[in-house]
Design a protein around this motif. Structure first.
Motif, PDB file in Angstrom:
ATOM      1  N   CYS A 137      37.332  14.378  15.660  1.00 38.28           N
ATOM      2  CA  CYS A 137      38.182  15.206  15.911  1.00 38.28           C
ATOM      3  C   CYS A 137      37.409  16.581  16.642  1.00 38.28           C
ATOM      4  CB  CYS A 137      38.765  15.636  14.738  1.00 38.28           C
ATOM      5  SG  CYS A 137      39.998  17.163  14.678  1.00 38.28           S
ATOM      6  N   ASP A 138      38.187  16.924  17.535  1.00 36.42           N
ATOM      7  CA  ASP A 138      37.570  18.207  18.273  1.00 36.42           C
ATOM      8  C   ASP A 138      38.289  19.576  17.971  1.00 36.42           C
ATOM      9  OD1 ASP A 138      36.308  19.284  20.611  1.00 36.42           O
ATOM     10  OD2 ASP A 138      38.420  19.634  21.604  1.00 36.42           O
ATOM     11  N   PRO A 139      37.052  20.326  17.662  1.00 38.43           N
ATOM     12  CA  PRO A 139      37.426  21.742  16.996  1.00 38.43           C
ATOM     13  C   PRO A 139      38.530  22.506  17.717  1.00 38.43           C
ATOM     14  CG  PRO A 139      35.294  21.252  16.814  1.00 38.43           C
ATOM     15  CD  PRO A 139      35.601  20.278  17.614  1.00 38.43           C
ATOM     16  N   ASP A 140      39.236  23.229  17.072  1.00 34.92           N
ATOM     17  CA  ASP A 140      40.290  24.187  17.818  1.00 34.92           C
ATOM     18  C   ASP A 140      39.443  25.464  18.296  1.00 34.92           C
ATOM     19  OD1 ASP A 140      40.301  25.762  15.795  1.00 34.92           O
ATOM     20  OD2 ASP A 140      42.415  25.206  15.090  1.00 34.92           O
ATOM     21  N   ARG A 141      40.058  26.450  18.759  1.00 36.13           N
ATOM     22  CA  ARG A 141      39.705  27.749  19.244  1.00 36.13           C
ATOM     23  C   ARG A 141      38.947  28.338  18.099  1.00 36.13           C
ATOM     24  NH1 ARG A 141      41.154  29.325  24.326  1.00 36.13           N
ATOM     25  NH2 ARG A 141      43.266  28.338  25.155  1.00 36.13           N
ATOM     26  N   ARG A 142      39.166  28.310  17.013  1.00 38.61           N
ATOM     27  CA  ARG A 142      38.761  28.766  15.656  1.00 38.61           C
ATOM     28  C   ARG A 142      37.770  27.969  14.870  1.00 38.61           C
ATOM     29  NH1 ARG A 142      43.848  31.613  12.681  1.00 38.61           N
ATOM     30  NH2 ARG A 142      42.218  32.182  11.322  1.00 38.61           N
ATOM     31  N   GLY A 143      37.508  26.912  15.713  1.00 38.08           N
ATOM     32  CA  GLY A 143      36.615  26.005  14.847  1.00 38.08           C
ATOM     33  C   GLY A 143      36.873  25.196  13.886  1.00 38.08           C
ATOM     34  N   ARG A 144      38.253  25.083  13.924  1.00 38.65           N
ATOM     35  CA  ARG A 144      38.897  24.478  12.700  1.00 38.65           C
ATOM     36  C   ARG A 144      38.963  22.862  13.049  1.00 38.65           C
ATOM     37  NH1 ARG A 144      44.114  27.962  12.083  1.00 38.65           N
ATOM     38  NH2 ARG A 144      43.986  27.466  14.294  1.00 38.65           N
ATOM     39  N   LEU A 145      38.590  21.854  12.228  1.00 38.04           N
ATOM     40  CA  LEU A 145      38.883  20.391  12.494  1.00 38.04           C
ATOM     41  C   LEU A 145      40.569  20.032  11.850  1.00 38.04           C
ATOM     42  CD1 LEU A 145      35.496  19.127  11.617  1.00 38.04           C
ATOM     43  CD2 LEU A 145      36.454  19.348  13.849  1.00 38.04           C
ATOM     44  N   SER A 146      41.413  20.372  12.764  1.00 35.83           N
ATOM     45  CA  SER A 146      42.488  20.248  11.976  1.00 35.83           C
ATOM     46  C   SER A 146      43.490  19.355  13.076  1.00 35.83           C
ATOM     47  CB  SER A 146      43.419  21.491  12.071  1.00 35.83           C
ATOM     48  OG  SER A 146      43.262  22.386  13.585  1.00 35.83           O
ATOM     49  N   CYS A 147      42.955  18.434  13.155  1.00 36.58           N
ATOM     50  CA  CYS A 147      43.501  17.026  14.023  1.00 36.58           C
ATOM     51  C   CYS A 147      44.646  16.226  13.569  1.00 36.58           C
ATOM     52  CB  CYS A 147      42.408  16.280  14.661  1.00 36.58           C
ATOM     53  SG  CYS A 147      41.266  17.127  15.735  1.00 36.58           S
ATOM     54  N   ASP A 148      44.930  16.240  12.059  1.00 41.91           N
ATOM     55  CA  ASP A 148      45.798  15.633  11.649  1.00 41.91           C
ATOM     56  C   ASP A 148      47.331  16.136  11.517  1.00 41.91           C
ATOM     57  OD1 ASP A 148      44.061  13.262  11.104  1.00 41.91           O
ATOM     58  OD2 ASP A 148      43.499  14.222   9.334  1.00 41.91           O
ATOM     59  N   VAL A 149      47.427  17.168  12.309  1.00 35.95           N
ATOM     60  CA  VAL A 149      48.879  17.959  12.434  1.00 35.95           C
ATOM     61  C   VAL A 149      49.047  18.044  14.195  1.00 35.95           C
ATOM     62  CG1 VAL A 149      48.692  19.200  10.118  1.00 35.95           C
ATOM     63  CG2 VAL A 149      47.802  20.069  12.288  1.00 35.95           C
ATOM     64  N   ASP A 150      50.286  18.155  14.465  1.00 32.79           N
ATOM     65  CA  ASP A 150      50.584  18.169  15.801  1.00 32.79           C
ATOM     66  C   ASP A 150      50.077  19.573  16.168  1.00 32.79           C
ATOM     67  OD1 ASP A 150      51.979  15.972  15.956  1.00 32.79           O
ATOM     68  OD2 ASP A 150      54.099  16.851  15.616  1.00 32.79           O
ATOM     69  N   GLY A 151      49.759  19.730  17.568  1.00 31.00           N
ATOM     70  CA  GLY A 151      49.256  21.049  18.009  1.00 31.00           C
ATOM     71  C   GLY A 151      50.139  21.845  18.377  1.00 31.00           C
ATOM     72  N   TRP A 152      49.580  22.612  19.626  1.00 34.50           N
ATOM     73  CA  TRP A 152      50.757  23.872  20.111  1.00 34.50           C
ATOM     74  C   TRP A 152      49.794  24.336  21.108  1.00 34.50           C
ATOM     75  CZ3 TRP A 152      48.749  24.391  15.059  1.00 34.50           C
ATOM     76  CH2 TRP A 152      48.164  25.468  14.653  1.00 34.50           C
ATOM     77  N   PRO A 153      50.626  25.018  22.248  1.00 40.26           N
ATOM     78  CA  PRO A 153      49.843  25.795  23.325  1.00 40.26           C
ATOM     79  C   PRO A 153      49.142  26.813  22.686  1.00 40.26           C
ATOM     80  CG  PRO A 153      52.130  25.252  23.914  1.00 40.26           C
ATOM     81  CD  PRO A 153      51.761  24.855  22.328  1.00 40.26           C
ATOM     82  N   GLY A 154      47.676  27.080  23.289  1.00 39.44           N
ATOM     83  CA  GLY A 154      46.948  27.787  22.608  1.00 39.44           C
ATOM     84  C   GLY A 154      46.133  27.727  21.540  1.00 39.44           C
ATOM     85  N   LYS A 155      46.415  26.533  20.693  1.00 38.01           N
ATOM     86  CA  LYS A 155      45.749  25.991  19.686  1.00 38.01           C
ATOM     87  C   LYS A 155      44.201  25.843  19.821  1.00 38.01           C
ATOM     88  CE  LYS A 155      45.560  22.835  15.944  1.00 38.01           C
ATOM     89  NZ  LYS A 155      44.145  22.253  15.923  1.00 38.01           N
ATOM     90  N   GLY A 156      44.003  25.156  21.101  1.00 36.03           N
ATOM     91  CA  GLY A 156      42.665  24.738  21.342  1.00 36.03           C
ATOM     92  C   GLY A 156      42.219  23.332  20.922  1.00 36.03           C
ATOM     93  N   GLY A 157      41.467  22.740  21.781  1.00 31.40           N
ATOM     94  CA  GLY A 157      40.809  21.444  21.118  1.00 31.40           C
ATOM     95  C   GLY A 157      41.603  20.259  21.914  1.00 31.40           C
ATOM     96  N   CYS A 158      40.804  19.135  21.973  1.00 29.80           N
ATOM     97  CA  CYS A 158      41.514  17.967  22.287  1.00 29.80           C
ATOM     98  C   CYS A 158      41.984  17.104  21.425  1.00 29.80           C
ATOM     99  CB  CYS A 158      40.380  17.222  23.240  1.00 29.80           C
ATOM    100  SG  CYS A 158      40.453  15.865  24.007  1.00 29.80           S
ATOM    101  N   GLY A 159      41.844  17.599  20.163  1.00 24.94           N
ATOM    102  CA  GLY A 159      42.628  16.813  19.019  1.00 24.94           C
ATOM    103  C   GLY A 159      41.497  15.822  18.596  1.00 24.94           C
TER     104      GLY A 159
END
Length: 389
Positions: A284-306
């Protein structure tokens, strides 16, 4: 911060440190309709583009063993003429093009495509040859030993090629094996992994000598040009990762930092590795805020490759697969075969909808500097990305 405004760092190269290959990368990903992908830790849009060796698949695959030979920096005219003989024999035996690639790659490893005598086999040096080796009693293009035939037979290019193919087609499911495994089952070499490094160039040689034959896949009993997808693997050893169409392209004017292409597909579509290789990254790639939140759908601006996977192939080619719906089916260090399922399409990370973000990198460089346009690359392998010109 934009990709262009970030400080440029030195690219990560294979062979420097093993840890460097699997180090965590901070990745930003997709936005907009189909999405856009950015590498946040490295800038630069000037990666060298790979020129395909052959953009035509003729369908007839005629080989002229006596005519003018194409030019390759790595091999001279007599070596390419030997390759033409190997291919011609395979055609006469009705071995499919994948076998020609395996045979040419094997001869590249065993003899550098030269018909070699052996300094310990006196008879061999009295037969016209293209060099002298010294490996046991091995001679010829495939360095076949005494059990394969007489010295004169083994140094006959047609005989040696025919014997190789006879043993190859006796290997169960040889067409689906990685090239190095198929070759090793025939050769029983002391260096079983040595053949893999020749696969890409062997495919290019087959394409040049036989009208793009390495770009064909066996579909419904027929060799079909430029159609390797949905698990079908081209003779080159490549397949499209999913059968969807390309939406957002590589480094477009509106997205100059988009280092891959976005392929639209429904959530859950199987993702297949494009060629045999070794998994470098699966996490799992961290989002812009460093969260490992790949088990939910993302959104524009979330950041990360999932959820994403990087795979290293022969000749330092790396493929990347982003936005998987869940944890990849593979782990770091695993060897994966072309067409093997590594995950499913999702929308994790910075994404506005289900799709696969797919990248190709060269020279073992996982950074943006190593990225090339996947569209011409995959087309030249006989595994074109649908909807991509």
């Amino acid at each position: 911060m934009s990709d262009e405004s970030r400080p440029r760092r030195r690219p990560v190269r294979l062979g420097a440190l093993t840890a460097a290959l699997t180090a965590a990368l901070a990745l930003l990903c997709c936005t907009g309709g189909a999405g856009a992908f950015f590498l946040t830790e490295l800038g630069g849009d000037g990666a060298e583009q790979l020129a395909p060796a052959s953009m035509t698949c003729t369908g007839d695959f005629d080989v002229d063993v006596t005519g003018k030979m194409p030019r390759f920096a790595q091999y001279g005219e007599r070596q390419l003429r030997n390759a033409a003989v190997i291919i011609k024999v395979g055609q006469e035996m009705e071995v499919p093009p994948r076998g020609w690639v395996v045979a040419v790659a094997t001869a590249m490893q065993e003899s550098r495509l030269l018909n070699l005598a052996n300094r310990t086999v006196d008879e061999s040096r009295e037969i016209p040859n293209e060099g002298v080796g010294a490996d046991h009693d091995s001679v010829g293009l495939f360095q076949q030993r005494a059990s394969w035939g007489t010295v004169a037979q083994r140094m006959d290019r047609e005989y040696a090629s025919r014997k190789f193919y006879e043993k190859l087609v006796d290997v169960p499911a040889w067409e689906k094996l990685p090239l190095t495994a198929a070759a090793q089952r025939v050769q029983i070499s002391a260096f079983p992994d040595a053949y893999a490094k020749h696969e890409e160039l062997a495919a290019r040689i087959v394409d040049a000598l036989a009208g793009g034959a390495a770009r064909t896949a066996l579909i419904a009993g027929q060799q079909v040009c430029d159609a390797a997808a949905a698990g079908e693997v081209a003779a080159s050893g490549w397949t499209a990762p999913i059968p969807g169409g390309v939406g957002s392209g590589f480094r477009t004017a509106s997205r100059p930092g988009h280092n891959g292409v976005d392929i639209a597909a429904p959530k859950g579509t199987l993702i297949r590795v494009a060629a045999t290789g070794r998994v470098l990254v699966a996490r799992c790639d961290p989002d812009r805020r460093g969260r490992l939140s790949c088990d939910v759908d993302g959104w524009p601006g979330k950041g990360g490759c999932g959820w994403f996977v990087d795979v290293l192939h022969a000749q330092g080619v790396i493929t990347r697969y982003c936005h998987l719906v869940s944890r990849p089916r593979v782990a770091v260090g695993h060897t994966v075969q072309a067409g093997e399922v590594i995950g499913e399409v999702g929308s994790s990370g910075q994404s506005s909808g289900p799709h696969l973000h797919f990248e190709v990198h060269v020279d073992g460089d996982r950074s943006s500097r190593g990225a090339i346009d996947p569209v011409p690359f995959m087309r030249s392998r006989g595994a074109p990305l649908k909807g991509a010109g």
